[in-house]
Write a protein that holds these residues in place. Structure first.
Motif, short mmCIF file in Angstrom:
data_model
loop_
_atom_site.label_atom_id
_atom_site.label_comp_id
_atom_site.label_asym_id
_atom_site.label_seq_id
_atom_site.Cartn_x
_atom_site.Cartn_y
_atom_site.Cartn_z
N GLY A 140 0.78 -1.23 0.00
CA GLY A 140 0.00 0.00 0.00
C GLY A 140 0.82 1.28 0.00
O GLY A 140 0.25 2.37 -0.01
N TYR A 141 2.16 1.18 0.01
CA TYR A 141 3.00 2.37 0.03
C TYR A 141 3.91 2.40 -1.19
O TYR A 141 4.37 1.35 -1.67
CB TYR A 141 3.86 2.39 1.30
N PRO A 142 4.23 3.61 -1.70
CA PRO A 142 5.15 3.71 -2.83
C PRO A 142 6.50 3.10 -2.48
O PRO A 142 6.97 3.22 -1.36
CB PRO A 142 5.25 5.23 -3.06
N VAL A 143 7.12 2.45 -3.46
CA VAL A 143 8.44 1.88 -3.26
C VAL A 143 9.46 3.01 -3.34
O VAL A 143 9.66 3.62 -4.40
CB VAL A 143 8.75 0.81 -4.33
N SER A 144 10.11 3.33 -2.22
CA SER A 144 11.01 4.48 -2.17
C SER A 144 12.08 4.26 -1.12
O SER A 144 12.01 3.34 -0.31
CB SER A 144 10.24 5.77 -1.88
N ASP A 145 13.09 5.13 -1.14
CA ASP A 145 14.14 5.13 -0.13
C ASP A 145 14.62 6.57 0.05
O ASP A 145 14.51 7.39 -0.87
CB ASP A 145 15.30 4.23 -0.58
N THR A 146 15.09 6.87 1.24
CA THR A 146 15.51 8.24 1.57
C THR A 146 16.99 8.27 1.91
O THR A 146 17.51 7.35 2.56
CB THR A 146 14.69 8.75 2.77
N ALA A 147 17.67 9.32 1.46
CA ALA A 147 19.09 9.48 1.74
C ALA A 147 19.40 10.95 1.96
O ALA A 147 18.66 11.84 1.50
CB ALA A 147 19.93 8.94 0.59
N THR A 148 20.48 11.21 2.67
CA THR A 148 20.95 12.58 2.88
C THR A 148 22.15 12.84 1.99
O THR A 148 23.12 12.07 2.02
CB THR A 148 21.32 12.81 4.35
N VAL A 149 22.06 13.90 1.21
CA VAL A 149 23.14 14.25 0.29
C VAL A 149 23.80 15.53 0.80
O VAL A 149 23.14 16.57 0.95
CB VAL A 149 22.61 14.47 -1.14
N THR A 150 25.09 15.45 1.10
CA THR A 150 25.83 16.60 1.60
C THR A 150 26.85 17.05 0.56
O THR A 150 27.21 16.30 -0.35
CB THR A 150 26.56 16.26 2.91
N VAL A 151 27.29 18.29 0.71
CA VAL A 151 28.23 18.85 -0.26
C VAL A 151 29.58 18.15 -0.12
O VAL A 151 30.10 17.99 0.99
CB VAL A 151 28.39 20.36 -0.04
N GLU A 152 30.13 17.73 -1.24
CA GLU A 152 31.43 17.06 -1.21
C GLU A 152 32.53 18.07 -0.89
O GLU A 152 32.38 19.28 -1.11
CB GLU A 152 31.71 16.41 -2.56
N GLU A 153 33.62 17.57 -0.32
CA GLU A 153 34.72 18.45 0.03
C GLU A 153 35.27 19.13 -1.22
O GLU A 153 35.44 18.50 -2.26
CB GLU A 153 35.84 17.65 0.72
N ARG A 202 12.98 21.13 9.66
CA ARG A 202 12.56 19.73 9.60
C ARG A 202 12.35 19.22 11.02
O ARG A 202 13.10 19.58 11.94
CB ARG A 202 13.61 18.86 8.92
N VAL A 203 11.34 18.38 11.17
CA VAL A 203 11.11 17.70 12.44
C VAL A 203 11.07 16.21 12.16
O VAL A 203 10.29 15.74 11.33
CB VAL A 203 9.79 18.14 13.11
N SER A 204 11.99 15.48 12.80
CA SER A 204 12.15 14.03 12.56
C SER A 204 12.32 13.75 11.07
O SER A 204 11.76 12.78 10.54
CB SER A 204 10.97 13.26 13.14
N GLY A 205 13.10 14.59 10.40
CA GLY A 205 13.43 14.37 9.00
C GLY A 205 12.42 14.91 8.01
O GLY A 205 12.71 15.01 6.81
N GLU A 206 11.23 15.30 8.46
CA GLU A 206 10.20 15.79 7.56
C GLU A 206 10.26 17.31 7.45
O GLU A 206 10.30 18.02 8.45
CB GLU A 206 8.82 15.37 8.05
N VAL A 207 10.28 17.80 6.20
CA VAL A 207 10.30 19.24 5.98
C VAL A 207 8.91 19.80 6.29
O VAL A 207 7.93 19.46 5.63
CB VAL A 207 10.69 19.58 4.54
N LEU A 208 8.84 20.68 7.30
CA LEU A 208 7.56 21.26 7.69
C LEU A 208 7.40 22.70 7.19
O LEU A 208 6.28 23.19 7.05
CB LEU A 208 7.39 21.23 9.21
N GLU A 209 8.51 23.39 6.95
CA GLU A 209 8.41 24.75 6.43
C GLU A 209 9.71 25.10 5.71
O GLU A 209 10.80 24.70 6.14
CB GLU A 209 8.14 25.75 7.56
N GLU A 236 9.25 12.32 21.93
CA GLU A 236 10.52 12.99 21.76
C GLU A 236 10.83 13.13 20.27
O GLU A 236 10.82 12.14 19.53
CB GLU A 236 11.64 12.22 22.45
N GLN A 237 11.10 14.35 19.82
CA GLN A 237 11.37 14.61 18.41
C GLN A 237 12.68 15.38 18.27
O GLN A 237 13.06 16.15 19.16
CB GLN A 237 10.23 15.42 17.78
N VAL A 238 13.35 15.18 17.14
CA VAL A 238 14.55 15.94 16.79
C VAL A 238 14.18 16.92 15.69
O VAL A 238 13.60 16.52 14.67
CB VAL A 238 15.69 15.02 16.32
N TYR A 239 14.49 18.20 15.90
CA TYR A 239 14.21 19.19 14.87
C TYR A 239 15.53 19.77 14.39
O TYR A 239 16.56 19.71 15.07
CB TYR A 239 13.29 20.29 15.40
#
Length: 362
Positions: A140-153, A202-209, A236-239
């Motif tokens: 019932g959910y889209p097939v997807s994956d999440t990753a964090t992309v940071t600027v390379e040195e 972002r709160v717990s990885g989700e972009v809220l604004e 408990e949440q991480v923002y």
């Protein structure tokens, strides 16, 4: 006698024809070159990586019927679409940033596998308002994956990052679900020219604004984000506040602050299923007509809970009236638990146990 033999022979021939026809029908897909179409299946692996904001690499993607890999920025905004991928497994697939997209492919990104339902090897999901080239789905959910992309040195010291910097971030230690969360971040432009960049909360990885901020050279300014507490998950949440290549994190406790409610979805002779909201940690209990507790749920944290199923210690009679009650405390310590109350009355609901119809299980 001869007439009887002729009739018997005719019957045997007819039976043989019917059997042969059945065999042909049973093998029709093979005989006529068609195949049974299986449900579309896909998988994807997208791991954290560094980049320059213009492209990302999908480690592995498998598509049973071909399609595309679509990358979005976490808010649903598509920032890149792969070339058409044929059915099968593909490794190290590069998805490039769209030419007309002013948002770099940095930060937390989501890669989703889409089908080619139009069979033209052209991505048509957006132009058809999602009617075509929809995502592959699993459970019932889209097939997807999440990753964090940071600027390379950067090896070239003459070309440092132009990203705004998050100097500090501040928010209350806790917020209730009926309050407004206010996060204040101090953002600095370290460049020698005026620049305009986006800043995200972002709160717990989700972009809220997301806000667009213009700063003069070397200017520092406070940026305020406001989020309705009802959009936050209790607990408990991480923002975090993020710019293109920088960010700062904090911790926040979200406290559910609303009434205790209970709604019966289904009642049987062996279990009851409900939706419930709890102001504090507690559980759901089921009482029979005599007031005895015949079953309790697992412990539930404060907040909203959908489709909580409570099994009974023993089956009750078909048609028996049951009472569903919300308790504060631990189900293992039922004698010490107290029912939640609203306006001086305990929060409960009634239900009639109905024996399952065997026809529904066929």
């Amino acid at each position: 006698m001869f007439g009887t033999l002729k009739r018997l022979l005719a019957v045997l021939i007819a039976v043989a024809i019917v059997i042969a026809a059945g065999a042909v029908v049973g093998q029709a897909p093979e005989l006529f070159g068609s195949e049974v179409v299986e449900d579309p299946e896909a998988s994807i692996e997208f791991t954290d990586q560094t980049g320059d904001g213009t492209a990302v690499t999908i480690d592995n993607v498998s598509l049973s019927h071909g399609g595309f890999v679509v990358v979005d920025d976490g808010t649903g905004t598509i920032v890149g679409v792969s070339d058409y991928l044929g059915a099968g497994e593909h490794e190290n697939v590069t998805v490039e940033q769209r030419e007309d997209d002013d948002l770099e492919m940095l930060g937390q990104l989501t890669a989703t596998v889409h089908r080619d339902t139009t069979d033209d090897e052209t991505f048509a999901f957006e132009e058809t308002d999602g009617e075509e080239d929809r995502p592959y789905v699993e459970d019932g959910y889209p097939v997807s994956d999440t990753a964090t992309v940071t600027v390379e040195e950067r090896l070239d010291e003459e070309a440092p990052s132009t990203s705004f910097l998050v100097e500090s971030v501040d928010a209350p230690e806790s917020v209730t679900t009926n309050e407004t969360l206010e996060v204040v971040a101090e953002i600095r432009n370290p460049n020698e020219v005026e620049m305009r960049q986006h800043v995200e909360l972002r709160v717990s990885g989700e972009v809220l604004e997301r806000q667009i901020l213009a700063l003069e050279a070397e200017e520092t300014r406070e940026l305020t984000f406001e989020v309705d507490g009802s959009a936050l998950e209790p607990g408990e949440q991480v923002y975090g506040v993020y710019t293109t290549d920088d960010g700062a994190l904090g911790e926040l406790e979200v406290i559910y602050d609303g009434p205790a409610t209970i709604e019966v979805l289904e009642a049987g002779t062996s279990s009851v299923t409900v939706d419930a909201t709890l102001p504090d940690d507690g559980f759901v209990a089921i009482e029979d007509e005599t007031g005895d507790v015949v079953g309790t749920s697992d412990p539930l944290e404060a907040g909203e809970h959908a489709e909580v199923t409570v099994g009974f210690d023993e089956e009750v009679d078909d048609g028996e009236e049951l009472t569903v009650v919300l308790y504060e405390g631990e189900p293992a310590e039922l004698d010490e638990a107290e029912p939640f109350e609203e306006d001086g009355e305990r929060v409960d609901a009634t239900a009639t146990a109905e024996e399952a119809d065997e026809d529904d299980d066929e």
